[in-house]
Structure formats: structure tokens, C-alpha cells
Design a protein around this motif. Structure first.
Motif, PDB file in Angstrom:
ATOM      1  N   GLU A 196      35.581 -13.198 -13.027  1.00 27.21           N
ATOM      2  CA  GLU A 196      35.359 -13.933 -14.099  1.00 27.21           C
ATOM      3  C   GLU A 196      35.281 -15.508 -13.507  1.00 27.21           C
ATOM      4  N   ASN A 197      35.995 -15.817 -12.305  1.00 24.92           N
ATOM      5  CA  ASN A 197      35.839 -17.252 -11.764  1.00 24.92           C
ATOM      6  C   ASN A 197      34.652 -17.570 -11.192  1.00 24.92           C
ATOM      7  N   GLY A 198      33.674 -16.452 -10.946  1.00 25.49           N
ATOM      8  CA  GLY A 198      32.497 -16.836 -10.431  1.00 25.49           C
ATOM      9  C   GLY A 198      32.293 -15.943  -9.361  1.00 25.49           C
ATOM     10  N   CYS A 199      31.138 -16.207  -8.349  1.00 30.36           N
ATOM     11  CA  CYS A 199      30.888 -15.375  -7.353  1.00 30.36           C
ATOM     12  C   CYS A 199      32.076 -15.699  -6.221  1.00 30.36           C
ATOM     13  N   SER A 200      32.460 -14.430  -5.960  1.00 27.35           N
ATOM     14  CA  SER A 200      33.712 -14.406  -4.858  1.00 27.35           C
ATOM     15  C   SER A 200      33.249 -14.283  -3.540  1.00 27.35           C
ATOM     16  N   TYR A 201      31.818 -14.169  -3.258  1.00 27.15           N
ATOM     17  CA  TYR A 201      31.426 -13.954  -1.999  1.00 27.15           C
ATOM     18  C   TYR A 201      31.561 -15.439  -1.139  1.00 27.15           C
ATOM     19  N   ASN A 202      31.546 -15.254   0.003  1.00 24.32           N
ATOM     20  CA  ASN A 202      31.717 -16.383   1.011  1.00 24.32           C
ATOM     21  C   ASN A 202      30.734 -17.228   0.830  1.00 24.32           C
ATOM     22  N   GLY A 203      31.051 -18.592   0.281  1.00 26.79           N
ATOM     23  CA  GLY A 203      30.185 -19.754   0.092  1.00 26.79           C
ATOM     24  C   GLY A 203      29.588 -19.475  -1.407  1.00 26.79           C
ATOM     25  N   GLY A 204      30.068 -18.685  -2.255  1.00 22.12           N
ATOM     26  CA  GLY A 204      29.801 -18.729  -3.876  1.00 22.12           C
ATOM     27  C   GLY A 204      28.596 -18.353  -3.947  1.00 22.12           C
ATOM     28  N   THR A 205      27.772 -17.504  -3.072  1.00 23.10           N
ATOM     29  CA  THR A 205      26.484 -17.135  -3.409  1.00 23.10           C
ATOM     30  C   THR A 205      25.836 -16.186  -2.190  1.00 23.10           C
ATOM     31  N   CYS A 206      25.115 -15.066  -2.790  1.00 21.49           N
ATOM     32  CA  CYS A 206      24.623 -14.183  -1.815  1.00 21.49           C
ATOM     33  C   CYS A 206      23.556 -14.852  -0.920  1.00 21.49           C
ATOM     34  N   HIS A 207      23.288 -14.339   0.160  1.00 21.39           N
ATOM     35  CA  HIS A 207      21.961 -14.860   1.066  1.00 21.39           C
ATOM     36  C   HIS A 207      20.766 -14.014   0.869  1.00 21.39           C
TER      37      HIS A 207
ATOM     38  N   GLU B 183      23.740  -6.646 -11.992  1.00 22.42           N
ATOM     39  CA  GLU B 183      25.127  -6.212 -11.504  1.00 22.42           C
ATOM     40  C   GLU B 183      25.532  -6.569 -10.037  1.00 22.42           C
ATOM     41  N   CYS B 184      26.809  -6.836  -9.887  1.00 21.19           N
ATOM     42  CA  CYS B 184      27.267  -7.508  -8.800  1.00 21.19           C
ATOM     43  C   CYS B 184      28.882  -7.122  -8.421  1.00 21.19           C
ATOM     44  N   ALA B 185      29.149  -6.573  -7.370  1.00 21.78           N
ATOM     45  CA  ALA B 185      30.554  -6.064  -7.167  1.00 21.78           C
ATOM     46  C   ALA B 185      31.270  -7.338  -6.673  1.00 21.78           C
ATOM     47  N   PHE B 186      30.654  -8.364  -6.336  1.00 23.50           N
ATOM     48  CA  PHE B 186      31.097  -9.986  -5.667  1.00 23.50           C
ATOM     49  C   PHE B 186      31.538 -10.804  -6.995  1.00 23.50           C
ATOM     50  N   MET B 187      30.993 -10.540  -8.143  1.00 21.71           N
ATOM     51  CA  MET B 187      30.931 -11.336  -9.412  1.00 21.71           C
ATOM     52  C   MET B 187      32.464 -11.213  -9.882  1.00 21.71           C
TER      53      MET B 187
ATOM     54  N   ASP C 110      11.531 -17.128  -6.067  1.00 22.91           N
ATOM     55  CA  ASP C 110      10.538 -17.075  -4.791  1.00 22.91           C
ATOM     56  C   ASP C 110      11.222 -16.311  -3.651  1.00 22.91           C
ATOM     57  N   LEU C 111      12.430 -15.861  -3.906  1.00 23.66           N
ATOM     58  CA  LEU C 111      13.002 -15.283  -2.559  1.00 23.66           C
ATOM     59  C   LEU C 111      13.412 -13.832  -3.301  1.00 23.66           C
ATOM     60  N   PHE C 112      13.868 -13.259  -2.118  1.00 22.30           N
ATOM     61  CA  PHE C 112      14.091 -11.786  -2.359  1.00 22.30           C
ATOM     62  C   PHE C 112      15.837 -11.495  -2.074  1.00 22.30           C
ATOM     63  N   TYR C 113      16.584 -10.687  -2.708  1.00 21.67           N
ATOM     64  CA  TYR C 113      17.902 -10.435  -2.405  1.00 21.67           C
ATOM     65  C   TYR C 113      18.106  -9.016  -2.372  1.00 21.67           C
ATOM     66  N   CYS C 114      19.300  -8.700  -1.607  1.00 21.97           N
ATOM     67  CA  CYS C 114      19.792  -7.423  -1.645  1.00 21.97           C
ATOM     68  C   CYS C 114      20.663  -7.077  -2.730  1.00 21.97           C
ATOM     69  N   THR C 115      20.456  -5.937  -3.451  1.00 22.56           N
ATOM     70  CA  THR C 115      21.329  -5.712  -4.555  1.00 22.56           C
ATOM     71  C   THR C 115      22.513  -4.907  -4.072  1.00 22.56           C
ATOM     72  N   THR C 116      22.705  -4.633  -2.951  1.00 18.12           N
ATOM     73  CA  THR C 116      23.716  -3.901  -2.220  1.00 18.12           C
ATOM     74  C   THR C 116      24.559  -4.663  -1.366  1.00 18.12           C
ATOM     75  N   TYR C 117      24.024  -5.502  -0.676  1.00 15.38           N
ATOM     76  CA  TYR C 117      24.924  -6.423   0.147  1.00 15.38           C
ATOM     77  C   TYR C 117      24.487  -7.937   0.050  1.00 15.38           C
ATOM     78  N   PRO C 118      25.577  -8.903   0.116  1.00 11.72           N
ATOM     79  CA  PRO C 118      25.209 -10.207  -0.004  1.00 11.72           C
ATOM     80  C   PRO C 118      24.742 -10.772   1.185  1.00 11.72           C
ATOM     81  N   ASP C 119      24.807 -10.319   2.149  1.00 10.30           N
ATOM     82  CA  ASP C 119      24.349 -11.114   3.687  1.00 10.30           C
ATOM     83  C   ASP C 119      23.447 -10.044   4.079  1.00 10.30           C
TER      84      ASP C 119
END
Ligand code: SF4
Length: 94
Positions: A17-28, A11-15, A45-54
Motif C-alpha cells: 500500500e506504500n508503493g513498491c517494496s523492492y530494493n530501490g522502489g522498482t523492479c529491473h 500482479e506483484c508480490a513486492f507491491m 520498450d523494455l521487458f520485465y520478469c513477472t516472477t522476479y524483480p532482478d
């Protein structure tokens, strides 16, 4: 909405229908300070935050306010109080 890119199926608040809306089109990826946080999830191999994209930006000016693995944040705020103001505040309560 469910992510269809970096964190596929999560689940992601930035997703949109046109794809990822976050800056750059992906979370960090999460940063070292995120280690141990319950909101960090491993994807490949990486960890991501489920709450904040950066995550790096959440640590830029202090402790991440969403972090679950940091000790009581009110203690940290208490230390940052101006001692003169704290003294006046305490005097006002008498
Ligand atoms: S909530 Fe904060 S500490 Fe936890 S993974 Fe996200 S950015 Fe890192």
C-alpha cells in the motif's frame, strides 16, 4: 497486489500500500538471457520478469530456475555431477 509503478496493473508480490517494496522502489528490466521466457512481459520498450524483480541476479550463477525457455534443467545438473561421486553412487545401487 497490483503494481502501480513500473509494471502498472500487473500482479506483484513486492507491491504494498506504500508503493513498491523492492530494493530501490522498482523492479529491473529483463536481461538478454531471458529472451523467449514465458515469464517476461513487455512494458513500453523494455521487458520485465513477472516472477522476479532482478532478472540479472537469477542468471549470475547459472540458469535461472524459473526460466521456461531453457531445456530440461535436470540434464544440466547431471553434467555438473562429480564423476567420482556418480560412480560410487552407481556402484552402491548394484
Ligand atoms: S523467469 Fe528467469 S528467465 Fe524468465 S524472465 Fe524471469 S528472470 Fe528471466
Amino acid at each position: 497486489m497490483l503494481c502501480t509503478t513500473t509494471r502498472e496493473g500487473m500482479e506483484c508480490a513486492f507491491m504494498t500500500e506504500n508503493g513498491c517494496s523492492y530494493n530501490g522502489g522498482t523492479c529491473h528490466p529483463a536481461v538478454e538471457a531471458c529472451e523467449g521466457c514465458a515469464r517476461a512481459v513487455q512494458v513500453g520498450d523494455l521487458f520485465y520478469c513477472t516472477t522476479y524483480p532482478d532478472p540479472a541476479s537469477k542468471w549470475r550463477y547459472g540458469i535461472c530456475n524459473f526460466a521456461t525457455h531453457v531445456k530440461d534443467q535436470s540434464e544440466v545438473k547431471e553434467v555438473k555431477l562429480n564423476p567420482i561421486k556418480a560412480s560410487k553412487r552407481a556402484a552402491g545401487r548394484r
